[in-house]
Design a protein around this motif. Structure first.
Motif, PDB file in Angstrom:
ATOM      1  N   GLY A   1      -2.365   5.762  11.329  1.00 23.01           N
ATOM      2  CA  GLY A   1      -3.398   4.944  10.713  1.00 23.01           C
ATOM      3  C   GLY A   1      -3.238   3.467  11.009  1.00 23.01           C
ATOM      4  O   GLY A   1      -4.206   2.776  11.363  1.00 23.01           O
ATOM      5  N   MET A   2      -2.015   2.949  10.867  1.00 24.14           N
ATOM      6  CA  MET A   2      -1.798   1.525  11.118  1.00 24.14           C
ATOM      7  C   MET A   2      -2.073   1.153  12.559  1.00 24.14           C
ATOM      8  O   MET A   2      -2.601   0.071  12.850  1.00 24.14           O
ATOM      9  N   ARG A   3      -1.709   2.033  13.479  1.00 25.81           N
ATOM     10  CA  ARG A   3      -1.899   1.727  14.893  1.00 25.81           C
ATOM     11  C   ARG A   3      -3.380   1.678  15.279  1.00 25.81           C
ATOM     12  O   ARG A   3      -3.724   1.087  16.301  1.00 25.81           O
ATOM     13  N   VAL A   4      -4.237   2.304  14.474  1.00 26.50           N
ATOM     14  CA  VAL A   4      -5.669   2.226  14.747  1.00 26.50           C
ATOM     15  C   VAL A   4      -6.191   0.823  14.443  1.00 26.50           C
ATOM     16  O   VAL A   4      -6.940   0.237  15.235  1.00 26.50           O
ATOM     17  N   VAL A   5      -5.784   0.267  13.297  1.00 28.95           N
ATOM     18  CA  VAL A   5      -6.318  -1.038  12.911  1.00 28.95           C
ATOM     19  C   VAL A   5      -5.451  -2.203  13.377  1.00 28.95           C
ATOM     20  O   VAL A   5      -5.941  -3.322  13.506  1.00 28.95           O
ATOM     21  N   LEU A   6      -4.177  -1.944  13.634  1.00 29.74           N
ATOM     22  CA  LEU A   6      -3.271  -2.973  14.162  1.00 29.74           C
ATOM     23  C   LEU A   6      -2.621  -2.428  15.428  1.00 29.74           C
ATOM     24  O   LEU A   6      -1.506  -1.906  15.407  1.00 29.74           O
ATOM     25  N   PRO A   7      -3.303  -2.524  16.564  1.00 33.56           N
ATOM     26  CA  PRO A   7      -2.856  -1.881  17.801  1.00 33.56           C
ATOM     27  C   PRO A   7      -1.469  -2.300  18.281  1.00 33.56           C
ATOM     28  O   PRO A   7      -0.845  -1.555  19.044  1.00 33.56           O
ATOM     29  N   ASP A   8      -0.989  -3.458  17.858  1.00 30.21           N
ATOM     30  CA  ASP A   8       0.315  -3.909  18.329  1.00 30.21           C
ATOM     31  C   ASP A   8       1.478  -3.329  17.532  1.00 30.21           C
ATOM     32  O   ASP A   8       2.637  -3.644  17.796  1.00 30.21           O
ATOM     33  N   THR A   9       1.178  -2.481  16.558  1.00 31.56           N
ATOM     34  CA  THR A   9       2.232  -1.857  15.753  1.00 31.56           C
ATOM     35  C   THR A   9       3.116  -0.994  16.649  1.00 31.56           C
ATOM     36  O   THR A   9       2.633  -0.128  17.375  1.00 31.56           O
ATOM     37  N   LYS A  10       4.424  -1.216  16.579  1.00 32.00           N
ATOM     38  CA  LYS A  10       5.361  -0.522  17.464  1.00 32.00           C
ATOM     39  C   LYS A  10       6.190   0.539  16.752  1.00 32.00           C
ATOM     40  O   LYS A  10       6.844   1.344  17.404  1.00 32.00           O
ATOM     41  N   LYS A  11       6.206   0.521  15.426  1.00 28.13           N
ATOM     42  CA  LYS A  11       7.004   1.498  14.691  1.00 28.13           C
ATOM     43  C   LYS A  11       6.181   2.060  13.542  1.00 28.13           C
ATOM     44  O   LYS A  11       5.145   1.494  13.173  1.00 28.13           O
TER      45      LYS A  11
ATOM     46  N   PHE B   1       4.767   3.193   4.687  1.00 26.08           N
ATOM     47  CA  PHE B   1       3.456   3.254   4.043  1.00 26.08           C
ATOM     48  C   PHE B   1       2.342   3.584   5.040  1.00 26.08           C
ATOM     49  O   PHE B   1       1.170   3.536   4.694  1.00 26.08           O
ATOM     50  N   ASP B   2       2.714   3.909   6.290  1.00 26.22           N
ATOM     51  CA  ASP B   2       1.703   4.290   7.267  1.00 26.22           C
ATOM     52  C   ASP B   2       1.176   5.682   6.925  1.00 26.22           C
ATOM     53  O   ASP B   2       1.847   6.483   6.278  1.00 26.22           O
ATOM     54  N   ALA B   3      -0.042   5.956   7.340  1.00 27.40           N
ATOM     55  CA  ALA B   3      -0.652   7.265   7.105  1.00 27.40           C
ATOM     56  C   ALA B   3      -0.905   7.953   8.440  1.00 27.40           C
ATOM     57  O   ALA B   3      -1.017   7.308   9.479  1.00 27.40           O
ATOM     58  N   PHE B   4      -0.960   9.252   8.416  1.00 29.38           N
ATOM     59  CA  PHE B   4      -1.300  10.070   9.585  1.00 29.38           C
ATOM     60  C   PHE B   4      -0.345   9.857  10.765  1.00 29.38           C
ATOM     61  O   PHE B   4      -0.786   9.597  11.890  1.00 29.38           O
ATOM     62  N   PRO B   5       0.951   9.960  10.594  1.00 36.61           N
ATOM     63  CA  PRO B   5       1.898   9.634  11.673  1.00 36.61           C
ATOM     64  C   PRO B   5       2.000  10.725  12.735  1.00 36.61           C
ATOM     65  O   PRO B   5       3.069  11.318  12.947  1.00 36.61           O
ATOM     66  N   ASN B   6       0.910  10.971  13.447  1.00 34.87           N
ATOM     67  CA  ASN B   6       0.936  11.962  14.525  1.00 34.87           C
ATOM     68  C   ASN B   6       2.014  11.663  15.558  1.00 34.87           C
ATOM     69  O   ASN B   6       2.635  12.572  16.101  1.00 34.87           O
ATOM     70  N   ILE B   7       2.207  10.392  15.841  1.00 36.87           N
ATOM     71  CA  ILE B   7       3.135   9.988  16.897  1.00 36.87           C
ATOM     72  C   ILE B   7       4.556  10.456  16.622  1.00 36.87           C
ATOM     73  O   ILE B   7       5.334  10.718  17.548  1.00 36.87           O
ATOM     74  N   ASP B   8       4.915  10.608  15.345  1.00 36.59           N
ATOM     75  CA  ASP B   8       6.262  11.053  14.987  1.00 36.59           C
ATOM     76  C   ASP B   8       6.373  12.568  14.881  1.00 36.59           C
ATOM     77  O   ASP B   8       7.477  13.092  14.753  1.00 36.59           O
TER      78      ASP B   8
ATOM     79  N   PRO C   1       0.815  -1.205   0.000  1.00 41.71           N
ATOM     80  CA  PRO C   1       0.000   0.000   0.000  1.00 41.71           C
ATOM     81  C   PRO C   1       0.850   1.257   0.000  1.00 41.71           C
ATOM     82  O   PRO C   1       2.057   1.212   0.199  1.00 41.71           O
ATOM     83  N   CYS C   2       0.216   2.369  -0.190  1.00 36.29           N
ATOM     84  CA  CYS C   2       0.856   3.661  -0.040  1.00 36.29           C
ATOM     85  C   CYS C   2       0.054   4.445   0.993  1.00 36.29           C
ATOM     86  O   CYS C   2      -1.086   4.075   1.289  1.00 36.29           O
ATOM     87  N   PRO C   3       0.609   5.495   1.572  1.00 38.11           N
ATOM     88  CA  PRO C   3      -0.126   6.242   2.585  1.00 38.11           C
ATOM     89  C   PRO C   3      -1.491   6.704   2.111  1.00 38.11           C
ATOM     90  O   PRO C   3      -2.462   6.681   2.862  1.00 38.11           O
ATOM     91  N   GLY C   4      -1.587   7.115   0.858  1.00 38.49           N
ATOM     92  CA  GLY C   4      -2.867   7.576   0.339  1.00 38.49           C
ATOM     93  C   GLY C   4      -3.912   6.485   0.338  1.00 38.49           C
ATOM     94  O   GLY C   4      -5.093   6.732   0.593  1.00 38.49           O
ATOM     95  N   THR C   5      -3.500   5.245   0.055  1.00 42.74           N
ATOM     96  CA  THR C   5      -4.425   4.116   0.050  1.00 42.74           C
ATOM     97  C   THR C   5      -4.973   3.866   1.445  1.00 42.74           C
ATOM     98  O   THR C   5      -6.175   3.679   1.647  1.00 42.74           O
ATOM     99  N   ILE C   6      -4.087   3.853   2.433  1.00 37.62           N
ATOM    100  CA  ILE C   6      -4.521   3.634   3.807  1.00 37.62           C
ATOM    101  C   ILE C   6      -5.441   4.760   4.244  1.00 37.62           C
ATOM    102  O   ILE C   6      -6.489   4.532   4.851  1.00 37.62           O
ATOM    103  N   ALA C   7      -5.060   5.991   3.923  1.00 32.66           N
ATOM    104  CA  ALA C   7      -5.861   7.148   4.325  1.00 32.66           C
ATOM    105  C   ALA C   7      -7.269   7.046   3.765  1.00 32.66           C
ATOM    106  O   ALA C   7      -8.255   7.256   4.474  1.00 32.66           O
ATOM    107  N   ALA C   8      -7.364   6.713   2.482  1.00 31.08           N
ATOM    108  CA  ALA C   8      -8.677   6.653   1.845  1.00 31.08           C
ATOM    109  C   ALA C   8      -9.534   5.544   2.433  1.00 31.08           C
ATOM    110  O   ALA C   8     -10.744   5.707   2.629  1.00 31.08           O
TER     111      ALA C   8
END
Length: 305
Positions: A211-221, A225-232, A17-24
């Protein structure tokens, strides 16, 4: 944000995927527009040539459709100014400025949540601004309300940039008098802007880490291709940050608020609303109490030191 099956998650994350795909796929659900922005004839220039101007600096009128929650009185409409501006990506962005508290020191630049537009948010803005003694400036993302284009992560960042510059140039509001307020998906553009510009403060309401951490809560990094990286990005914010989150949030887990609070260098005392979900924090008395204390006491005290 919506729930996804294993099959759908595989489609999102294994294409690659690309960030835009996840975002959409994860975030954008524009409602049917509940309002229209209608240009009004400008005054003819001196020695006029008979042409009427309806550009970015023209006059516009808010018209609410039958889908709006309710129609406003003329007195309320007199407090509301709407206009269109253009983003760096070429989209026309609908903006709204509400003079809730004439003479107020602060203006909230409000990035609203998903599945709503300015027409649906106006009554909330009017009430909120009056209660916390702030004016409110808001905008619709590309593809929402009267804004043109399609929703995307890149457009979110361009949209808030356009709103920020319109607020500053059209109304002459200085950064030290602007509070960036982001709710849910609106925390994404708010965090991005705050990581690049200093302002009076930032308020994050039901924020996500990525975005990834919303649907896969165990994501640590954060993957490329992640979207919306507020944490960084929150670690780059130099303005005071108030984080609010419901402990029973069923859309963006409470752990996201905690993670952002721990990562952000200039957080003030957060508001964890016991029992609140994703869309009802503002219904709890602690919500207004915390906002008022933050704006009328903590920010004023900080600026006087």
């Amino acid at each position: 944000m919506n729930g996804f099956s294993i099959k759908e998650l595989c489609c999102v994350f294994c294409c690659p995927p690309c960030p835009g795909t996840i975002a959409a796929k994860l975030a954008f659900v524009p409602p049917q527009p509940t309002y229209a922005v209608i240009p009004e004839p400008d005054a003819l220039p001196a020695g006029g040539n008979g042409r009427v101007g309806t550009g970015v600096l023209g006059r516009w009128k808010l018209h609410l459709t039958d889908r709006a929650d309710f129609q406003y009185t003329q007195r309320e409409l007199d407090c509301i100014e709407v206009f269109m501006t253009k983003s760096s990506r070429g989209n026309r962005i609908a903006c709204m400025y509400i003079r809730c508290a004439p003479g107020a020191r602060f203006t909230l630049l409000f990035s609203h949540g998903n599945a709503v537009d300015l027409g649906q948010m106006t009554s909330f803005y009017l009430d909120l601004g009056t209660r916390i003694n702030c004016n409110i400036f808001s905008y619709d993302y590309s593809g929402y309300g009267c804004s043109s284009g399609r929703p995307s992560e890149k457009n979110l960042y361009a949209d808030i940039d356009a709103a920020w510059h319109a607020l500053r140039t059209r109304y002459g509001i200085s950064p030290e008098n602007i509070l960036l307020y982001g709710q849910s998906i609106g925390t994404v553009p708010a965090v991005d802007l705050a990581s690049r510009y200093e302002c009076a403060a930032v308020i994050l309401h039901s924020a996500l880490t990525s975005g990834m951490r919303v649907v896969l809560p165990d994501t640590k990094k954060t993957y490329c291709f992640d979207a919306f990286p507020n944490i960084d990005k929150v670690s780059k914010i130099t303005s005071p940050v108030l984080i609010m989150h419901g402990t029973e949030d069923e859309v963006i887990d409470f752990s996201h608020g905690l993670a952002l609070y721990e990562r952000c260098p200039k957080t003030v005392e957060p508001l964890w609303v016991e029992g609140a979900g994703h869309n009802d924090i503002e219904q709890y008395s602690q919500y207004l109490e915390r906002l008022k204390r933050f704006i009328t006491q903590e920010l004023v005290s900080q600026n006087s030191n």
